[in-house]
Scaffold this active site. Structure first.
Site, PDB file in Angstrom:
ATOM      1  N   PHE A 150      47.271 -52.975 -64.888  1.00 14.51           N
ATOM      2  CA  PHE A 150      47.974 -53.253 -66.147  1.00 14.51           C
ATOM      3  C   PHE A 150      49.457 -52.990 -65.926  1.00 14.51           C
ATOM      4  O   PHE A 150      49.843 -51.906 -65.490  1.00 14.51           O
ATOM      5  CB  PHE A 150      47.455 -52.359 -67.283  1.00 14.51           C
ATOM      6  CG  PHE A 150      48.046 -52.725 -68.616  1.00 14.51           C
ATOM      7  CD1 PHE A 150      47.403 -53.620 -69.458  1.00 14.51           C
ATOM      8  CD2 PHE A 150      49.276 -52.204 -69.022  1.00 14.51           C
ATOM      9  CE1 PHE A 150      47.967 -53.988 -70.688  1.00 14.51           C
ATOM     10  CE2 PHE A 150      49.846 -52.568 -70.235  1.00 14.51           C
ATOM     11  CZ  PHE A 150      49.186 -53.458 -71.069  1.00 14.51           C
ATOM     12  N   ASP A 235      54.462 -49.045 -59.602  1.00 15.34           N
ATOM     13  CA  ASP A 235      54.568 -49.040 -61.063  1.00 15.34           C
ATOM     14  C   ASP A 235      54.149 -47.651 -61.548  1.00 15.34           C
ATOM     15  O   ASP A 235      52.964 -47.363 -61.691  1.00 15.34           O
ATOM     16  CB  ASP A 235      53.684 -50.138 -61.679  1.00 15.34           C
ATOM     17  CG  ASP A 235      53.767 -50.137 -63.203  1.00 15.34           C
ATOM     18  OD1 ASP A 235      54.267 -49.140 -63.776  1.00 15.34           O
ATOM     19  OD2 ASP A 235      53.313 -51.118 -63.825  1.00 15.34           O
ATOM     20  N   LYS A 264      58.153 -45.386 -70.513  1.00  9.35           N
ATOM     21  CA  LYS A 264      57.377 -44.451 -71.344  1.00  9.35           C
ATOM     22  C   LYS A 264      58.010 -43.074 -71.543  1.00  9.35           C
ATOM     23  O   LYS A 264      58.884 -42.910 -72.370  1.00  9.35           O
ATOM     24  CB  LYS A 264      55.967 -44.299 -70.746  1.00  9.35           C
ATOM     25  CG  LYS A 264      55.096 -45.552 -70.931  1.00  9.35           C
ATOM     26  CD  LYS A 264      53.654 -45.247 -70.678  1.00  9.35           C
ATOM     27  CE  LYS A 264      52.758 -46.461 -70.655  1.00  9.35           C
ATOM     28  NZ  LYS A 264      52.337 -46.952 -71.941  1.00  9.35           N
TER      29      LYS A 264
HETATM   30  C1  LIG Z   1      51.377 -48.973 -65.597  1.00 14.16           C
HETATM   31  C2  LIG Z   1      52.060 -49.671 -66.731  1.00 14.16           C
HETATM   32  N1  LIG Z   1      52.979 -50.610 -66.468  1.00 14.16           N
HETATM   33  C3  LIG Z   1      53.625 -51.258 -67.461  1.00 14.16           C
HETATM   34  C4  LIG Z   1      53.347 -50.993 -68.778  1.00 14.16           C
HETATM   35  C5  LIG Z   1      54.073 -51.743 -69.860  1.00 14.16           C
HETATM   36  O1  LIG Z   1      54.940 -50.882 -70.530  1.00 14.16           O
HETATM   37  P1  LIG Z   1      55.493 -51.276 -71.999  1.00 14.16           P
HETATM   38  O2  LIG Z   1      54.336 -51.145 -72.936  1.00 14.16           O
HETATM   39  O3  LIG Z   1      56.585 -50.261 -72.248  1.00 14.16           O
HETATM   40  O4  LIG Z   1      56.010 -52.640 -71.907  1.00 14.16           O
HETATM   41  C6  LIG Z   1      52.383 -50.036 -69.084  1.00 14.16           C
HETATM   42  C7  LIG Z   1      52.042 -49.761 -70.501  1.00 14.16           C
HETATM   43  O5  LIG Z   1      51.040 -49.204 -70.831  1.00 14.16           O
HETATM   44  C8  LIG Z   1      51.716 -49.344 -68.043  1.00 14.16           C
HETATM   45  O6  LIG Z   1      50.790 -48.436 -68.293  1.00 14.16           O
END
Ligand SMILES: Cc1ncc(COP(=O)(O)O)c(C=O)c1O
Length: 463
Positions: A150, A235, A264
């Site tokens: 994700f 990520d 986050k």
């Molecule tokens: C690993 C990861 N990457 C990217 C995102 C996307 O972040 P955002 O919701 O701030 O766009 C998330 C969101 O849960 C995430 O857990």
């Protein structure tokens, strides 16, 4: 009359669900009402939420991981108040601000091998930037991601999403994005050998399912990427900023990435933020001439509030030893919860690192339980976890989540400030609810039947 936002909140709070049902996402309101989560919260402090009659809830969801410091941390509040009252020349745009410079100076040394920082406003935006940077730096177009991964829900990040429920109905997505199984070096090497991949973008621990890789996976994956001219992008949007007991999760394994993505928790949960840290040569390939100085960017990136909140967050992490505490408390909590394996046959495993934990459930041995499990799975794969999370909330005021669609994993993503008393609260609540789930028939299976009914009606389009 003067504008008084707190008065508005006070007077209209009871209408919030109706306002949302009328003007925002009515389906979300229906879900919350159906599962009994329509609580009127009035306050948040640290790891706790409070409703209007003073009940205290333990929040193990942390706003999907943004409240690593807990809610409303006074140091971040003070930094934001100071900024608001200072009359600063925020977002001049044809200028560079000291706060972004300070954030880069204090953040980059925590990210081994990273030289430059790009700022944006969310996790998905960081992923979008990483895709663009990787293509510009390598001159290749392919992007590799992991099944069950994700990375956000905008088009680029959605193209790297390993779960059909998010993708279906939104195609066509970005071309030349391919998936490999997580934790599978052979599959990774097969794809890398094709020679067309700009980047391999991977969560060190997958959020959907709390999947922890084998100890050699990420280091070997980064080495393979380097050998094949593909950038290794960590990520760390969910796992970073201390969540797993290291500042970055890849630090558990000594991995050297080409890019790191954070968002986050970086701003203490107050202000949207995202960052991409890169090696210098990558940055210089993107921003390579004066007429390309703003070839990628975003209007609100580097705004003073986000930068100040992030600087305050780093300060609190150090001052309160939150990264170390995440490891100590998280490991103790994991060991505690792991005692359920073997004692309760629905519990198959407890895994994770630091304050990112997953409790996996699965088919039991006893025939009566097996039949109940099978019937529930038939109605809707993954409903069992809701039979755990809903009573955790209703009986014990603990807010948790299921780790993805059709998942058998309940996920804990607590604020890093959790105390021993909180861990006891969690332990006793799980013990009660999980033990009860082994009583068929019983209250929890009555809930299961109700949930199954809802699921069948929803699938038929009537629910
Ligand atoms: C690993 C990861 N990457 C990217 C995102 C996307 O972040 P955002 O919701 O701030 O766009 C998330 C969101 O849960 C995430 O857990």
């Amino acid at each position: 009359m003067s504008f008084d936002i707190l008065r508005e909140i006070e007077h209209r709070r009871h209408e919030r669900a109706d306002l949302h049902a009328a003007h925002l996402n009515a389906q979300l309101v229906r879900v919350l009402r159906t599962i009994g989560y329509d609580v009127e919260y009035v306050r948040g402090e640290g790891q706790y939420l409070y409703d209007k009659v003073g009940n205290r809830y333990l929040d193990l969801l942390s706003g999907f991981g943004v409240f690593a410091l807990g809610r409303n941390h006074p140091t971040v509040v003070k930094a934001l108040e100071d900024i608001l009252h200072a009359g600063l020349p925020n977002l001049v745009q044809l200028d560079v601000s000291v706060l972004a410079g300070l954030l880069a100076e204090r953040l980059l040394p925590r990210l081994a091998g990273m030289d430059n920082l790009f700022c944006c406003n969310s996790g998905a935006e960081a992923v979008e930037a990483a895709i663009k940077f990787a293509r510009a730096a390598t001159g290749r177009s392919g992007i590799l991601y992991c099944e069950h991964g994700f990375h956000g829900l905008t088009y680029g990040s959605l193209s790297l999403n390993g779960d059909r429920i998010f993708r279906d109905g939104f195609g066509p997505l970005l071309p030349e994005c391919r998936a490999v199984p997580f934790n599978d070096l052979e599959a990774l090497e097969r794809e890398l050998r094709k020679g067309d991949l700009a980047a391999f973008i991977v969560e060190p621990i997958q959020g959907k399912g709390v999947n922890v890789p084998a100890d050699d996976y990420l280091r070997a994956a980064a080495a393979l990427c380097r050998q094949h001219g593909t950038l290794f992008v960590a990520d760390e949007i969910q796992t970073g900023v201390g969540r797993t007991g290291r500042f970055l999760a890849i630090d558990h394994w000594g991995v050297e990435p080409d890019m790191v993505l954070l968002a986050k928790a970086l701003s203490g949960g107050f202000i949207p933020i995202g960052v991409v840290a890169t090696r210098r040569w990558i940055f210089e390939k993107v921003f390579d001439r004066m007429d390309r100085a703003v070839v990628h960017g975003s209007t609100f990136s580097k705004n003073d509030m986000a930068m100040a909140a992030a600087l305050a967050t780093l300060h609190v992490l150090d001052e309160e030893r939150l990264v170390e505490r995440a490891e100590e408390t998280g490991d103790a909590l994991r060991s505690q919860l792991a005692t359920m394996v073997g004692r309760h046959e629905f519990v198959k495993a407890v895994r994770g690192k630091g304050m990112m934990l997953g409790i996996e459930f699965g088919s039991p041995r006893r025939l009566a339980l097996k039949a109940a499990w099978a019937a529930l799975e038939q109605a809707n794969k993954g409903l069992f976890c809701q039979m755990i999370t809903i009573p955790l909330f209703k009986r014990h005021r603990i807010l948790t989540q299921v780790a993805g669609h059709a998942s058998h994993v309940v996920k804990l993503l607590p604020p890093l400030v959790l105390t021993e008393d909180d861990c006891r609260w969690i332990d006793e609540a799980f013990e009660d609810v999980v033990a009860d789930s082994h009583r068929v028939p019983g209250a929890i299976w009555d809930l299961g039947r109700t949930l199954a009914g809802h699921a069948v009606r929803a699938r038929a389009g009537a629910g």
